[in-house]
Design a protein around this motif. Structure first.
Motif, short mmCIF file in Angstrom:
data_model
loop_
_atom_site.label_atom_id
_atom_site.label_comp_id
_atom_site.label_asym_id
_atom_site.label_seq_id
_atom_site.Cartn_x
_atom_site.Cartn_y
_atom_site.Cartn_z
N ALA A 13 -47.28 66.62 -32.82
CA ALA A 13 -47.08 66.41 -31.38
C ALA A 13 -47.84 65.19 -30.87
O ALA A 13 -48.03 65.04 -29.66
CB ALA A 13 -47.50 67.67 -30.62
N VAL A 15 -48.56 61.04 -30.21
CA VAL A 15 -47.71 59.93 -29.73
C VAL A 15 -47.78 58.70 -30.63
O VAL A 15 -46.99 57.78 -30.50
CB VAL A 15 -48.06 59.53 -28.28
N SER A 57 -44.16 68.17 -29.40
CA SER A 57 -44.34 67.95 -27.97
C SER A 57 -43.12 68.46 -27.21
O SER A 57 -41.98 68.27 -27.65
CB SER A 57 -44.52 66.45 -27.71
N GLU A 59 -41.83 67.30 -24.73
CA GLU A 59 -41.00 66.19 -24.24
C GLU A 59 -40.32 65.43 -25.37
O GLU A 59 -39.75 64.36 -25.15
CB GLU A 59 -41.88 65.21 -23.45
N ASP A 60 -40.35 65.97 -26.56
CA ASP A 60 -39.86 65.25 -27.75
C ASP A 60 -38.33 65.36 -27.89
O ASP A 60 -37.82 66.43 -28.17
CB ASP A 60 -40.56 65.88 -28.97
N ALA A 78 -44.83 74.80 -29.47
CA ALA A 78 -45.12 73.73 -28.51
C ALA A 78 -46.41 73.02 -28.89
O ALA A 78 -47.40 73.67 -29.23
CB ALA A 78 -45.23 74.32 -27.11
N GLY A 79 -46.42 71.71 -28.83
CA GLY A 79 -47.63 70.94 -29.12
C GLY A 79 -48.62 71.04 -27.97
O GLY A 79 -48.27 71.50 -26.88
N LYS A 81 -52.49 69.25 -26.08
CA LYS A 81 -53.09 67.99 -25.66
C LYS A 81 -53.74 67.26 -26.84
O LYS A 81 -53.54 66.07 -27.05
CB LYS A 81 -54.12 68.29 -24.58
N SER A 86 -52.57 71.73 -30.77
CA SER A 86 -51.25 71.85 -31.43
C SER A 86 -51.33 72.83 -32.59
O SER A 86 -50.44 73.67 -32.79
CB SER A 86 -50.78 70.48 -31.93
#
Ligand code: CTP
Ligand code: MG
Length: 231
Positions: A13, A15, A57, A59-60, A78-79, A81, A86
């Motif tokens: 997760a 970026v 994530s 939002e992935d 779900a990932g 912060k 995660s």
């Protein structure tokens, strides 16, 4: 009594800030597949895991597009912060399936060159251990203690190891250690959460080709290793 089972947990997760690419590094292409597909298919083909819980994530948009996301041994969580969040989320996603005594192998999505040899070596080395441990590499370079650009001293290299993944711990103690350590920025791997409990995880010497894709030049290096791996 049920026999002890093995589960893989894959934090995926992040970026990939240091990679500086147009998408998270786990979705960059490497030898015909995305980085995360290599990682997951290698874990699945080791043939030891009941399932692989992957933290993604929320939002992935890339994950649902991959066929492996629908694999019957892949569970999506779900990932969080930070990486530790995660991992904890992925552990919670298998709470009704795993027993406290089962072994969890946590492996970075960004380490696609993991081999069955390393996975089996870690498992065989730690199967009878009370705590568990991690793959690691000793340092070849001389290491300096530096402050404000000046060297204060040289570290005793024989005591210094670089932590890799997989990191292998019991479900119950790993989940508890991560829950207690929640929000602590010093917890950058699973072993550090157990160390905080006063436990002493073991070191198992891993292969140097198990690199983490971190910066752009690492993709070419990973491709080179893949072309030269035979297991
Ligand atoms: N990871 C995660 N959840 C986070 C942060 C990281 O699951 N909140 C995962 C990454 O996806 C990666 C692994 O943890 O597979 C190791 O982290 P790292 O190499 O630091 O990846 P990123 O955090 O994505 O990269 P960067 O630190 O450069 O942003
Ligand atoms: Mg990171």
């Amino acid at each position: 009594m049920d026999s002890v089972k093995f589960w893989a947990v894959v934090p995926a997760a992040g970026v990939g800030k240091r990679m500086n690419a147009d998408r998270p590094k786990q979705y960059l292409e490497l030898a015909g597949k995305t980085v995360i597909e290599h990682t997951l298919y290698r874990l699945l083909s080791a043939g030891v895991f009941e399932a692989v819980a992957v933290a993604i994530s929320i939002e992935d948009p890339y994950w649902p597009e991959l066929e492996v996301s629908a694999h019957d041994k892949v569970i999506t969580a779900a990932g969080g912060k930070e990486r530790a969040d995660s991992v904890l989320s992925a552990l919670k996603s298998i709470r009704d399936l795993a027993s406290d005594n089962d072994w969890i192998l946590v492996h970075d999505a960004a380490r696609p060159c993991i081999t069955s040899t390393d996975i089996h070596f870690l498992i065989d080395s730690l199967a009878d251990d009370a705590v568990g441990g991690i793959l690691a590499l000793s340092s070849h370079d001389t290491l300096k203690n530096v402050q404000s650009g000046s060297i204060l001293g040289t570290l005793d290299r024989s005591h210094i190891w670089r932590a890799l993944t997989p990191q292998m711990f019991r479900y119950g103690s790993l989940k508890l250690a991560l829950e207690i350590a929640e929000g602590n920025p010093a917890i950058t791997d699973e072993a550090s959460a157990l160390e905080l409990q006063g436990l002493q995880p073991k070191i198992v010497e891993g292969r140097p080709d198990n690199i983490k894709i971190t910066r752009p030049e690492d993709l070419a290096l990973a491709q080179f290793y893949m072309e030269h791996q035979h297991d």
